[in-house]
Design a protein around this motif. Structure first.
Motif, PDB file in Angstrom:
ATOM      1  N   ASP A  64      23.384 -36.585 -34.882  1.00 15.07           N
ATOM      2  CA  ASP A  64      22.793 -35.775 -35.956  1.00 15.07           C
ATOM      3  C   ASP A  64      22.363 -36.630 -37.136  1.00 15.07           C
ATOM      4  N   SER A  65      21.967 -37.870 -36.847  1.00 12.98           N
ATOM      5  CA  SER A  65      21.489 -38.789 -37.882  1.00 12.98           C
ATOM      6  C   SER A  65      20.332 -39.591 -37.322  1.00 12.98           C
ATOM      7  N   GLU A  66      19.330 -39.822 -38.161  1.00 13.89           N
ATOM      8  CA  GLU A  66      18.165 -40.614 -37.756  1.00 13.89           C
ATOM      9  C   GLU A  66      17.719 -41.492 -38.911  1.00 13.89           C
ATOM     10  N   PHE A  67      16.842 -42.436 -38.609  1.00 19.89           N
ATOM     11  CA  PHE A  67      16.259 -43.283 -39.648  1.00 19.89           C
ATOM     12  C   PHE A  67      14.926 -43.797 -39.128  1.00 19.89           C
ATOM     13  N   ARG A  68      13.849 -43.260 -39.699  1.00 24.05           N
ATOM     14  CA  ARG A  68      12.517 -43.638 -39.245  1.00 24.05           C
ATOM     15  C   ARG A  68      11.513 -43.375 -40.367  1.00 24.05           C
ATOM     16  N   GLY A  69      10.296 -43.854 -40.164  1.00 24.43           N
ATOM     17  CA  GLY A  69       9.257 -43.663 -41.160  1.00 24.43           C
ATOM     18  C   GLY A  69       9.361 -44.581 -42.354  1.00 24.43           C
ATOM     19  N   PHE A  70      10.188 -45.614 -42.266  1.00 27.53           N
ATOM     20  CA  PHE A  70      10.364 -46.534 -43.393  1.00 27.53           C
ATOM     21  C   PHE A  70       9.245 -47.575 -43.408  1.00 27.53           C
ATOM     22  N   ALA A  71       9.046 -48.171 -44.570  1.00 26.71           N
ATOM     23  CA  ALA A  71       7.977 -49.169 -44.722  1.00 26.71           C
ATOM     24  C   ALA A  71       8.238 -50.374 -43.822  1.00 26.71           C
ATOM     25  N   ARG A  72       7.158 -50.941 -43.320  1.00 25.83           N
ATOM     26  CA  ARG A  72       7.272 -52.100 -42.441  1.00 25.83           C
ATOM     27  C   ARG A  72       6.372 -53.221 -42.958  1.00 25.83           C
ATOM     28  N   ASP A  73       6.873 -54.441 -42.829  1.00 26.02           N
ATOM     29  CA  ASP A  73       6.035 -55.609 -43.106  1.00 26.02           C
ATOM     30  C   ASP A  73       6.357 -56.676 -42.066  1.00 26.02           C
ATOM     31  N   ARG A  74       5.876 -57.888 -42.262  1.00 24.27           N
ATOM     32  CA  ARG A  74       6.029 -58.910 -41.224  1.00 24.27           C
ATOM     33  C   ARG A  74       7.473 -59.354 -41.023  1.00 24.27           C
ATOM     34  N   TYR A  75       8.357 -58.989 -41.968  1.00 27.41           N
ATOM     35  CA  TYR A  75       9.768 -59.354 -41.825  1.00 27.41           C
ATOM     36  C   TYR A  75      10.617 -58.214 -41.249  1.00 27.41           C
ATOM     37  N   THR A  76      10.014 -57.090 -40.976  1.00 27.55           N
ATOM     38  CA  THR A  76      10.761 -55.938 -40.480  1.00 27.55           C
ATOM     39  C   THR A  76      10.984 -56.065 -38.981  1.00 27.55           C
ATOM     40  N   THR A  77      12.239 -55.987 -38.581  1.00 30.21           N
ATOM     41  CA  THR A  77      12.582 -56.013 -37.152  1.00 30.21           C
ATOM     42  C   THR A  77      13.348 -54.759 -36.742  1.00 30.21           C
ATOM     43  N   ALA A  84      29.199 -33.421 -43.002  1.00 32.62           N
ATOM     44  CA  ALA A  84      29.247 -32.968 -41.616  1.00 32.62           C
ATOM     45  C   ALA A  84      28.051 -32.087 -41.269  1.00 32.62           C
ATOM     46  N   GLU A  85      27.618 -31.252 -42.182  1.00 30.74           N
ATOM     47  CA  GLU A  85      26.626 -30.229 -41.879  1.00 30.74           C
ATOM     48  C   GLU A  85      25.180 -30.689 -42.057  1.00 30.74           C
ATOM     49  N   THR A  86      24.954 -31.728 -42.848  1.00 32.16           N
ATOM     50  CA  THR A  86      23.597 -32.175 -43.147  1.00 32.16           C
ATOM     51  C   THR A  86      23.058 -33.069 -42.038  1.00 32.16           C
ATOM     52  N   ARG A  87      21.925 -32.684 -41.465  1.00 36.26           N
ATOM     53  CA  ARG A  87      21.256 -33.620 -40.558  1.00 36.26           C
ATOM     54  C   ARG A  87      20.673 -34.732 -41.403  1.00 36.26           C
ATOM     55  N   SER A  88      21.110 -35.940 -41.152  1.00 34.58           N
ATOM     56  CA  SER A  88      20.778 -37.051 -42.032  1.00 34.58           C
ATOM     57  C   SER A  88      19.473 -37.707 -41.612  1.00 34.58           C
ATOM     58  N   LEU A  89      18.525 -37.734 -42.544  1.00 37.77           N
ATOM     59  CA  LEU A  89      17.281 -38.487 -42.362  1.00 37.77           C
ATOM     60  C   LEU A  89      17.398 -39.884 -42.956  1.00 37.77           C
ATOM     61  N   ALA A  90      18.382 -40.077 -43.814  1.00 36.04           N
ATOM     62  CA  ALA A  90      18.703 -41.360 -44.425  1.00 36.04           C
ATOM     63  C   ALA A  90      20.010 -41.167 -45.174  1.00 36.04           C
ATOM     64  N   LEU A  91      20.757 -42.237 -45.398  1.00 34.76           N
ATOM     65  CA  LEU A  91      21.997 -42.104 -46.152  1.00 34.76           C
ATOM     66  C   LEU A  91      21.706 -41.623 -47.573  1.00 34.76           C
ATOM     67  N   GLN A  92      20.554 -42.006 -48.131  1.00 36.80           N
ATOM     68  CA  GLN A  92      20.186 -41.524 -49.460  1.00 36.80           C
ATOM     69  C   GLN A  92      20.106 -40.000 -49.495  1.00 36.80           C
TER      70      GLN A  92
END
Length: 299
Positions: free
Chosen positions: A157-170, A212-220
């Protein structure tokens, strides 16, 4: 003034980390209160610094003794105990105009014997610590409660996507990850007329429920949802601050052993880690309340 253009700035002094254990024995079922108390006085202490004149100095040993003497009549909620100390020192001691009193409370759980909690045998709890700070300043009183090292984990129930990417992002995007953090939180009350034990238990529960109840899109986003839940439920709290490190869990590559890993085996990395910090406040609340002065780090 010392005569050379050098003057004394803000100052305080006191006794730090007074270890206090109070055992309530009024009934066969004993209760433990385990605290570390810090007392710091503010006021007219210039003569002590400039001339070595200690006439206005309340010895740090006296402050320690006062903690133990006050505990003889009971402790109660740490916030209430700190308010008692603050009122004593600012009301009874000449030259003391304010101060800062801080407490950490440690958890003891009853040992189970035949499945039942024992009346007077305990085992030390986990890493979580309850915290409290009381500040007296210019006739104003402020209370900040909190907790530290509250470790929580969601296995989905947690994800992390759509973040900025540059040449150092892996880092790869994911829509299913382990979310784990160790919550440090402090919240500032707008009143001292509070049942602090009940409020602490409720806030802790609200934080856990929201996590517990929040579907997390980011820890923020999870952090803000936790803070919003507290402020919506507790009108006597004006702001809550968080420091929440990511406790990263990385899937282990088992292919060298001829095995797959369907998201069940992880390596728990202790460092480096993402560190997310923020304040959640009521609109119009004072942005930098002086009660936060002296609290190291973000909260």
């Amino acid at each position: 003034m010392s005569g050379d253009g050098i003057v004394l700035g803000p100052n305080q002094y006191g006794k730090a980390e007074v270890r206090l254990v109070r055992i309530d024995r009024d009934t066969p079922r004993h209760e433990i209160t385990d605290l570390s108390i810090t007392s710091q006085l503010r006021g007219d202490f210039a003569a002590a610094h400039l001339d070595g004149d200690n006439a206005n100095i309340i010895a740090t040993d006296t402050q320690k003794n006062t903690v133990y003497a006050f505990a003889r009549d009971g402790v109660g909620a740490p916030e209430d105990f700190l308010l008692r100390l603050g009122r004593h020192f600012t009301g009874e001691c000449a030259g003391v105009t304010g101060g800062r009193w801080e407490a950490e409370q440690y958890t003891w759980n009853r040992i189970l014997v035949d499945g039942e909690p024992h009346d007077h045998a305990f085992v030390r709890g986990g890493t979580e610590t309850r915290t409290a700070v009381v500040v007296f300043d210019g006739g104003e009183q402020a209370v900040i409660s909190g907790l530290r090292d509250l470790a929580v984990l969601k296995s989905t129930d947690s994800e992390f996507r759509g973040f900025a990417r540059d040449r150092y992002t892996t880092l790869a995007e994911t829509d299913d990850r382990i979310l784990a953090t160790s919550v440090t939180a402090r919240w500032r009350y707008n009143s001292t007329e509070v049942d602090f034990d009940a409020a602490f238990a409720d806030v802790r529960g609200l934080l856990l429920e929201s996590f517990a109840e929040t579907r997390s899109l980011a820890l923020q986003q999870t952090l803000f949802a936790m803070g919003r839940r507290v402020l919506q439920a507790r009108a006597e709290i004006d702001e809550i601050r968080f420091s929440m490190p990511n406790l990263h869990h990385f899937a282990v590559d088992l292919t060298p052993f001829g095995l797959d890993n369907p998201h069940v085996v992880f390596f728990a990395a202790d460092r480096p880690y993402g560190l997310i910090e923020a304040a959640v406040q009521r609109e119009g609340a004072e942005q930098s309340h002086p009660a936060w002065n002296g609290i190291a780090g973000f909260c």
